[in-house]
Design a protein around this motif. Structure first.
Motif, PDB file in Angstrom:
ATOM      1  N   SER A  20     -20.946 -24.389  -9.368  1.00  0.00           N
ATOM      2  CA  SER A  20     -20.679 -25.534  -8.319  1.00  0.00           C
ATOM      3  C   SER A  20     -21.828 -26.477  -8.826  1.00  0.00           C
ATOM      4  O   SER A  20     -23.030 -26.320  -9.065  1.00  0.00           O
ATOM      5  CB  SER A  20     -20.878 -25.422  -6.992  1.00  0.00           C
ATOM      6  OG  SER A  20     -19.760 -24.744  -6.487  1.00  0.00           O
ATOM      7  N   VAL A  21     -21.304 -27.905  -8.855  1.00  0.00           N
ATOM      8  CA  VAL A  21     -22.297 -28.919  -9.070  1.00  0.00           C
ATOM      9  C   VAL A  21     -22.314 -29.976  -8.156  1.00  0.00           C
ATOM     10  O   VAL A  21     -21.043 -30.387  -7.666  1.00  0.00           O
ATOM     11  CB  VAL A  21     -21.720 -29.676 -10.304  1.00  0.00           C
ATOM     12  CG1 VAL A  21     -22.702 -30.571 -11.020  1.00  0.00           C
ATOM     13  CG2 VAL A  21     -21.265 -28.614 -11.546  1.00  0.00           C
ATOM     14  N   GLN A  27     -18.092 -31.944 -16.094  1.00  0.00           N
ATOM     15  CA  GLN A  27     -16.749 -31.258 -15.631  1.00  0.00           C
ATOM     16  C   GLN A  27     -16.413 -29.776 -16.128  1.00  0.00           C
ATOM     17  O   GLN A  27     -15.912 -29.003 -15.579  1.00  0.00           O
ATOM     18  CB  GLN A  27     -15.712 -32.036 -16.124  1.00  0.00           C
ATOM     19  CG  GLN A  27     -14.399 -31.854 -15.692  1.00  0.00           C
ATOM     20  CD  GLN A  27     -13.251 -33.007 -15.750  1.00  0.00           C
ATOM     21  OE1 GLN A  27     -13.547 -33.674 -16.860  1.00  0.00           O
ATOM     22  NE2 GLN A  27     -12.470 -33.167 -14.762  1.00  0.00           N
ATOM     23  N   CYS A  31     -15.025 -35.322  -9.982  1.00  0.00           N
ATOM     24  CA  CYS A  31     -15.378 -34.596  -8.602  1.00  0.00           C
ATOM     25  C   CYS A  31     -14.092 -34.040  -7.966  1.00  0.00           C
ATOM     26  O   CYS A  31     -13.241 -34.555  -7.835  1.00  0.00           O
ATOM     27  CB  CYS A  31     -16.020 -35.583  -7.719  1.00  0.00           C
ATOM     28  SG  CYS A  31     -17.604 -36.165  -8.369  1.00  0.00           S
ATOM     29  N   ILE A  78     -17.142 -29.665  -7.571  1.00  0.00           N
ATOM     30  CA  ILE A  78     -18.064 -30.594  -8.196  1.00  0.00           C
ATOM     31  C   ILE A  78     -17.998 -31.642  -7.257  1.00  0.00           C
ATOM     32  O   ILE A  78     -16.927 -32.409  -7.063  1.00  0.00           O
ATOM     33  CB  ILE A  78     -17.253 -31.032  -9.577  1.00  0.00           C
ATOM     34  CG1 ILE A  78     -17.000 -29.936 -10.659  1.00  0.00           C
ATOM     35  CG2 ILE A  78     -18.111 -32.174 -10.405  1.00  0.00           C
ATOM     36  CD1 ILE A  78     -16.149 -30.253 -11.976  1.00  0.00           C
ATOM     37  N   GLY A  89     -18.354 -27.127 -14.170  1.00  0.00           N
ATOM     38  CA  GLY A  89     -17.633 -26.977 -12.990  1.00  0.00           C
ATOM     39  C   GLY A  89     -16.461 -26.287 -13.201  1.00  0.00           C
ATOM     40  O   GLY A  89     -16.074 -25.283 -12.288  1.00  0.00           O
ATOM     41  N   THR A  90     -15.774 -26.439 -14.168  1.00  0.00           N
ATOM     42  CA  THR A  90     -14.532 -25.815 -14.386  1.00  0.00           C
ATOM     43  C   THR A  90     -14.474 -24.488 -15.259  1.00  0.00           C
ATOM     44  O   THR A  90     -13.998 -23.489 -14.745  1.00  0.00           O
ATOM     45  CB  THR A  90     -13.317 -26.825 -14.796  1.00  0.00           C
ATOM     46  OG1 THR A  90     -13.871 -27.406 -16.087  1.00  0.00           O
ATOM     47  CG2 THR A  90     -13.102 -27.999 -13.728  1.00  0.00           C
ATOM     48  N   MET A 142     -16.269 -19.060  -8.533  1.00  0.00           N
ATOM     49  CA  MET A 142     -17.108 -19.798  -7.731  1.00  0.00           C
ATOM     50  C   MET A 142     -17.336 -19.190  -6.399  1.00  0.00           C
ATOM     51  O   MET A 142     -16.138 -18.747  -6.014  1.00  0.00           O
ATOM     52  CB  MET A 142     -16.592 -21.265  -7.649  1.00  0.00           C
ATOM     53  CG  MET A 142     -17.619 -22.476  -7.701  1.00  0.00           C
ATOM     54  SD  MET A 142     -16.638 -23.855  -7.617  1.00  0.00           S
ATOM     55  CE  MET A 142     -16.589 -24.338  -9.489  1.00  0.00           C
TER      56      MET A 142
END
Length: 317
Positions: free
Chosen positions: A190-191, A181, A205, A34, A184-185, A1
């Protein structure tokens, strides 16, 4: 990220025709992770997303997305940002494979890459077996996944999801949140998830931004919001006002919520003060239990209000 700020706004304002103020003096910096963008319907969440995408221009102030100006650097924003709109806007006669491939091309991918990425992305969202069926025959849950797939197809740095659980049953909502999720992980994308249901998205989040009436209510990481030791829920059967006065005089932070008293728990001495007050006043103690600080309470506290929007009123599991 990447470490570049996702969305940064300074004194951002948007007025629509007729003078309707959708955003007012919004200054916020949204960092990677997130992120839940929360607020009641009409709070200004979708307007902020549209400004971030360059779909509309601000009335005043400025906004940057991944350091880019969405109005003048349109193609770069399109290549680095994926967008899942709130409303159903899918072509019913196209297959999911065709549509997601087309959206990949629109984001700047070459034809062969777009086809390959479309298949891969549809597999990620669980639609691989159904990818050659016309979208018109899809269930609501499947349509939501197609919308997610087209936002993901070009491997963006940032995903903007507007109410992604709209129209889904509880099982479908959980599945969608699980997908978000994972993106994002595991994918390191990024969300920013827009929702009027704080309790629902809070679980996935890393940080939350709450807006109300077009203004920033609070922006913080989830860990910072819940780092208080928590609250103690206390219930006595009578002379509640005397009890509250005694606790307050001893320096405790007490809030009434229905029949419960919520007492901020700072350290073990908090228990001693409550116990001594119960004994001195000769009260019957019905309940004394520790609770994690609920994020909705913290948003409510930050606005210094007792009743508010859906953000504050949301029920937590």
């Amino acid at each position: 990220m990447h470490n570049v700020t996702l969305i940064e706004s300074e004194s951002l304002e948007k007025r629509y025709g007729g003078g309707t103020l959708a955003l007012a003096d919004l200054t916020v910096s949204i960092e990677p992770g997130i992120v839940g963008l929360v607020g009641a319907n009409g709070a200004g969440k979708s307007t902020l997303i549209k400004l971030a995408l360059g779909l509309i221009a601000p009335t005043a102030g400025r906004i940057r997305v991944l350091g880019l100006d969405p109005l003048t650097e349109v193609e770069r924003v399109r290549s680095q940002v994926g967008y899942m709109p709130e409303h159903d806007c899918l072509p019913p006669d196209m297959t999911a494979a065709e549509f997601v491939t087309h959206m990949g091309r629109m984001s700047g991918l070459p034809a062969a890459t777009a086809r390959e990425r479309a298949s891969e992305t549809l597999r990620h969202v669980g639609l691989y077996e159904e990818r050659y069926r016309a979208i018109g025959g899809y269930s609501t849950g499947m349509k939501q996944r197609v919308k997610l797939a087209q936002a993901l197809v070009h491997d963006p740095e940032l995903l903007l999801l507007d109410e992604p659980t709209n129209g889904l049953d509880p099982e479908g909502r959980q599945a969608m949140l699980g997908l978000v999720q994972r993106i994002g992980t595991e994918f390191g994308i990024s969300v920013v998830v827009c929702s009027h249901l704080l309790g629902e998205i809070e679980r996935i989040c890393t940080s939350l931004v709450a807006i109300e009436g077009g203004r920033l209510l609070r922006s913080d990481s989830l860990s910072a919001m819940t780092q208080h030791k928590g609250v103690l829920a206390v219930e006595v059967d009578e002379r509640v006002e005397e009890f509250v006065a005694r606790l307050t005089a001893a320096g405790l932070d007490v809030r009434e919520q229905g029949r419960e008293l919520l007492v901020r728990f700072d350290d073990e001495k908090t228990y001693d003060v409550i116990r001594d007050a119960v004994v001195d006043l000769d009260l019957s103690l019905h309940r004394l239990e520790q609770r994690r600080h609920q994020v909705a309470d913290l948003f409510r506290d930050s606005a210094d209000r007792t009743a508010g929007s859906e953000v504050g009123d949301v029920q937590h599991a």
